[in-house]
Write an enzyme that holds these catalytic residues in place. Sequence first.
Site, PDB file in Angstrom:
ATOM      1  N   ASP A 268       0.854  -1.188   0.000  1.00 18.55           N
ATOM      2  CA  ASP A 268       0.000   0.000   0.000  1.00 18.55           C
ATOM      3  C   ASP A 268       0.900   1.253   0.000  1.00 18.55           C
ATOM      4  O   ASP A 268       1.878   1.305  -0.746  1.00 18.55           O
ATOM      5  CB  ASP A 268      -0.950  -0.042   1.196  1.00 18.55           C
ATOM      6  CG  ASP A 268      -2.111   0.935   1.081  1.00 18.55           C
ATOM      7  OD1 ASP A 268      -3.114   0.584   0.431  1.00 18.55           O
ATOM      8  OD2 ASP A 268      -2.018   2.049   1.609  1.00 18.55           O
ATOM      9  N   TYR A 416      -3.790  11.100   0.886  1.00 18.62           N
ATOM     10  CA  TYR A 416      -4.277  10.891  -0.485  1.00 18.62           C
ATOM     11  C   TYR A 416      -4.302  12.208  -1.249  1.00 18.62           C
ATOM     12  O   TYR A 416      -3.933  12.272  -2.433  1.00 18.62           O
ATOM     13  CB  TYR A 416      -5.667  10.254  -0.459  1.00 18.62           C
ATOM     14  CG  TYR A 416      -5.635   8.791  -0.106  1.00 18.62           C
ATOM     15  CD1 TYR A 416      -5.717   7.809  -1.095  1.00 18.62           C
ATOM     16  CD2 TYR A 416      -5.505   8.374   1.216  1.00 18.62           C
ATOM     17  CE1 TYR A 416      -5.677   6.461  -0.774  1.00 18.62           C
ATOM     18  CE2 TYR A 416      -5.452   7.033   1.544  1.00 18.62           C
ATOM     19  CZ  TYR A 416      -5.539   6.077   0.545  1.00 18.62           C
ATOM     20  OH  TYR A 416      -5.484   4.745   0.862  1.00 18.62           O
ATOM     21  N   HIS A 473      -4.631  -7.899   0.296  1.00 14.75           N
ATOM     22  CA  HIS A 473      -3.975  -6.607   0.413  1.00 14.75           C
ATOM     23  C   HIS A 473      -3.185  -6.439   1.711  1.00 14.75           C
ATOM     24  O   HIS A 473      -2.098  -5.861   1.709  1.00 14.75           O
ATOM     25  CB  HIS A 473      -5.045  -5.508   0.315  1.00 14.75           C
ATOM     26  CG  HIS A 473      -4.500  -4.128   0.299  1.00 14.75           C
ATOM     27  ND1 HIS A 473      -3.824  -3.611  -0.793  1.00 14.75           N
ATOM     28  CD2 HIS A 473      -4.519  -3.133   1.236  1.00 14.75           C
ATOM     29  CE1 HIS A 473      -3.460  -2.365  -0.528  1.00 14.75           C
ATOM     30  NE2 HIS A 473      -3.860  -2.048   0.694  1.00 14.75           N
TER      31      HIS A 473
END
Length: 497
Positions: A268, A416, A473
Amino acid sequence: MKEKQQKCRGHPRSTSRCLRDLCSYTSEGGWINPGEVVDIGVMWLEILLTSVLGFVIYWFVSRDKEETLPLEDGWWGPGSRPTGREDESIRPFKVETSDEEINDLHQRIDKARLTPPLEDSRFHYGFNSNYLKQIVSYWRNEFDWKKQVEILNRYPHFKTKIEGLDIHFIHVKPPQLPSGRTPKPLLMVHGWPGSFYEFYKIIPFLTDPKSHGLGDEHVFEVICPCIPGYGFSEASSKKGFNTVATARIFYKLMLRLGFQEFYVQGGDWGALICTNIAQLVPSHVKGLHLNMAFVLRSFYTLTLPLGRHFAGLFGYTQKDVELMYPFKEKVFYSLMRESGYMHIQATKPDTVGCALNDSPVGLAAYILEKFSTWTKSEFRDLEDGGLERKFSLDDLLTNIMLYWTTGSITSSQRFYKENLGQGYMAHKHERMKVYVPTGFAAFPCELLHAPENWVKFKYPKLISYSYMPRGGHFAAFEEPQLLAQDIRKFVGLLERQ
């Protein structure tokens, strides 16, 4: 013009053929000898070929140019940078809680308002509120946060100030070492919505492998920091704090701990931060191991629509085909389903952050939904999202509590905005390759599968690529032993070179 037409009529061919056969007329009204025209044509052909050859050479040279990111400096704390030298001391830290903190949590949980789910909606509309009621009941009545705090404190915690921010990390050394051996320093970096706690189960396989059924040829000491703005690491007070700034801070952390060379590992955001470290200071990174890769800028990604029918031509294996096709379902629809949060957080993170930071139940639903479908996309077909098939509620709620008790959900979402808010390929590092020895673990339930040729395009020194038998993930959290074994495999291959 009449003279031109008459002369061309005198030619044994038509006017158009005459012109093609080098019967040319200058703008000054004079004729050019056909031989001169041939010389001019050859000259322009030579110029064209030279230009093409130059472009090809430039493309190959620039493609393989080992660039590095500039190692700059920054100040991310509040206000202006102090004139004095920054305190570089490393301070012990301990996770703590209080009855007031727990009572406040319980009061907020008791006031939660949930909307009943649609019939047979399962996890297709997001987190199913029927199952959320069960989680909330466990959280309120059975989950023991004080006990989990003790578990968190099993590993040594520290803080140190870097570029104006208090950086939290755990540093776990091997309990025992074979005679004459030194441990290999390994920096492990988490992502969103995870935390340093993701690594608690993999650490014993790395620091004490012999006691956990693995050989002792590779023994690590592990450093797991919190990304600034996550958990116990202080959030930036200024705009622009992205993965490159984080990478620089973590590099400084490793130097401060006395490591001139070290391994890095991440998934990630951690994968991108570790990649950036390798782009900033490749001579200090002995090896880079990833379980996720950001490789969208590649020729190979353009082959996706045709890859199923021409797999061999594009270098795809049968396993790649299984993981990526049918394309519409496993790539296009999957990314559309799972990327809504990203658009929100890359544009207006503070708005949703207000709600999540005020409601523990909302925060749990928002985060735990990712631990469902990002672990296995088919879990959306289940009433409980398959959460407890891979994780315990205690582990999941501990991760939630690290966001709740620190009030860090909004600052974590801003990451983000800082990294994606400027547009596609806006940052230099996105266009750069990585010339550090690299290992990659391809877990089959990752959001987007990255075939070996994709990874190798970005990481030309890829020396280990593994199709993992299971997992998604949150690899270190879900399959700690598998990930540890692949890290060890990569380091073994690297050291034998």
